[in-house]
Design an enzyme around this catalytic site. Structure first.
Site, PDB file in Angstrom:
ATOM      1  N   LYS A  10       0.734  -1.216   0.046  1.00  0.00           N
ATOM      2  CA  LYS A  10       0.027  -0.043   0.048  1.00  0.00           C
ATOM      3  C   LYS A  10       0.878   1.192   0.025  1.00  0.00           C
ATOM      4  CE  LYS A  10      -3.584  -2.589   0.900  1.00  0.00           C
ATOM      5  NZ  LYS A  10      -4.715  -2.977   0.081  1.00  0.00           N
TER       6      LYS A  10
HETATM    7  C1  LIG Z   1      -5.887  -4.066   0.647  1.00  0.00           C
HETATM    8  C2  LIG Z   1      -7.263  -3.934   0.691  1.00  0.00           C
HETATM    9  C3  LIG Z   1      -8.130  -4.305   1.890  1.00  0.00           C
HETATM   10  C4  LIG Z   1      -7.382  -4.600   3.051  1.00  0.00           C
HETATM   11  O1  LIG Z   1      -6.583  -5.621   3.194  1.00  0.00           O
HETATM   12  P1  LIG Z   1      -5.817  -6.176   4.330  1.00  0.00           P
HETATM   13  O2  LIG Z   1      -4.744  -7.059   3.752  1.00  0.00           O
HETATM   14  O3  LIG Z   1      -6.701  -6.884   5.068  1.00  0.00           O
HETATM   15  O4  LIG Z   1      -4.953  -5.058   4.979  1.00  0.00           O
HETATM   16  C5  LIG Z   1      -9.526  -4.108   1.788  1.00  0.00           C
HETATM   17  N1  LIG Z   1      -9.848  -3.794   0.490  1.00  0.00           N
HETATM   18  C6  LIG Z   1      -9.283  -3.491  -0.550  1.00  0.00           C
HETATM   19  C7  LIG Z   1      -9.944  -2.662  -1.737  1.00  0.00           C
HETATM   20  C8  LIG Z   1      -7.721  -3.453  -0.560  1.00  0.00           C
HETATM   21  O5  LIG Z   1      -7.124  -3.230  -1.770  1.00  0.00           O
END
Ligand SMILES: *Cc1c(COP(=O)(O)O)cnc(C)c1O
Length: 386
Positions: A181
């Site tokens: 991210k």
């Molecule tokens: C990354 C992401 C999440 C959450 O991901 P985690 O791996 O649980 O932190 C939720 N929704 C979207 C659209 C994502 O890209």
């Protein structure tokens, strides 16, 4: 050359911040989480921020706060990461998928109202790839039908919609800090809201249902262990201090891709909507003319040491959803089309110009080969007409 799909941007400041925590007795439930929450709320412009151990955990708690339970329906896009629909299933409710705007890949607001039923409780809006969804018309529909709106902002930290910061657009928003991210805490997430009662509820739910001011081990409700630890929070604080730099680096990589890919026939670059006053690049996703070309290209790139991913595979086509809901293909046309033709190519803020050149060079070569080997006959005919 071997190119990573993504990579975190970690400096000495982050390393020292985590090491400092390790020299204290507080590895969880300490001061860093609070500091990180306060700094994060200030950055997004929300009243409250509650740290959790993943974006998925945050979405689950938002769904609980919205009062979603067995038999309820939640409207959400299928063209997303699976967590944005799984969080609805955790509370035994049903995700009702609506199709996307084919240009942006975000939920098409024009389709939302028709998806509302007596059982609809909420709408989960996903800001896919770091681009804000067109949320104003969705908010208007939600108000009319008294629905809660949850922003899945896990891909869009720092993005702006019509000058407003993502995360402040609806009733509650969730961010995520997985290493790919815009900023990372290793694993981690953050829920933001202006609702004081919900913020207190999130603090209780993430900590086994303890009420915040209650005595230790007094569990008021069914809770979870969704706590963020102190090392993660320290890492998050250090990353948040550099957030403008982190986003600017990603902007620069995306700009290089945009320039180079403009000259490659058969590659559609990401479309940026007018309502997006600030894009926050999470992934760089190109569109290819059709599924076979995409799949050929993926295999070709892999041989050159370049990973790439179909992104997203629509949630309703995932094996678990197909098995559980016996859905076929065909009812979410643009989502399925995007699922066949979208390709995420290597992307991160630490990507070097030589790496971008290398990827683009092989994209060009791979596409030429694809058209020669997938459609040799029409290709020969076109050449003979030239
Ligand atoms: C990354 C992401 C999440 C959450 O991901 P985690 O791996 O649980 O932190 C939720 N929704 C979207 C659209 C994502 O890209």
């Amino acid at each position: 050359m071997q190119i990573p799909m993504s990579a975190p941007d970690i400096t000495q400041a982050e390393i020292e911040a985590v090491m400092e925590v390790l020299c204290t007795p507080h590895l969880s439930l300490g001061p860093r989480v609070t500091q990180f929450e306060e700094a994060f709320a200030a950055y997004v412009g929300a009243k409250y921020a509650v740290a959790v151990n993943s974006g998925t955990s945050g979405l689950h708690l938002a769904v609980i706060a919205a009062g979603i339970g067995a038999g309820d329906e939640v409207i959400t896009p299928s063209f997303s990461f699976i967590a944005s629909a799984n969080c609805v299933l955790y509370e035994r409710a049903t995700p009702v998928f609506v199709d996307i705007d084919p240009l942006t890949g975000n939920m098409d607001p024009a389709l939302v109202e028709a998806a509302i039923s007596q059982r609809t409780k909420a709408i989960i809006v996903v800001h896919a790839f770091g681009q804000p969804a067109d949320i104003d018309p969705i908010l208007a529909i939600a108000r009319k039908h008294h629905l809660v709106v949850i922003e899945d902002a896990c891909e869009a930290l720092g993005a702006q919609y019509k000058g407003r910061q993502v995360g402040t657009l609806a009733d509650v928003a969730v961010f995520a800090f997985y290493p790919n991210k815009q900023m990372t805490t290793g694993e981690g997430g953050m829920i933001v809201t202006d609702n004081a009662e919900w913020a207190a509820l999130f603090r209780s739910l993430r900590n086994q249902g303890r009420d915040v001011f209650n005595a230790w081990l007094n569990h008021t409700r069914l809770g979870y262990n969704y706590r963020m630890d102190e090392m993660s929070a320290a890492l998050g604080l250090a990353q948040l201090r550099r957030i403008d730099e982190l986003l600017a680096r990603r902007d620069a990589v995306a700009a290089l891709y945009n320039d180079q890919l403009a000259t490659i026939p058969g590659v559609d670059r990401p479309y940026i909507a007018e309502t997006t006053t600030r894009m926050s690049w999470f992934v760089y996703v190109i569109r290819l003319p059709n599924g076979p070309t995409r799949d050929y290209l993926m295999a070709y790139l892999q041989e050159q040491g370049i990973p790439s991913r179909p992104y997203f595979t629509p949630i309703h086509l995932q094996p678990f959803y197909q098995q559980t809901f016996f859905r076929g293909r065909g009812d979410l046309v643009y989502s399925e089309m995007a699922g066949e033709t979208c390709l995420a190519i290597p992307f991160s803020g630490v990507m070097q110009p030589e790496e971008i050149d290398y990827v683009c060079e092989h994209l060009r070569a791979g596409l030429e080969r694809a058209s020669e080997s997938l459609w040799p006959a029409p290709r020969a005919r076109i050449n003979s007409l030239r």
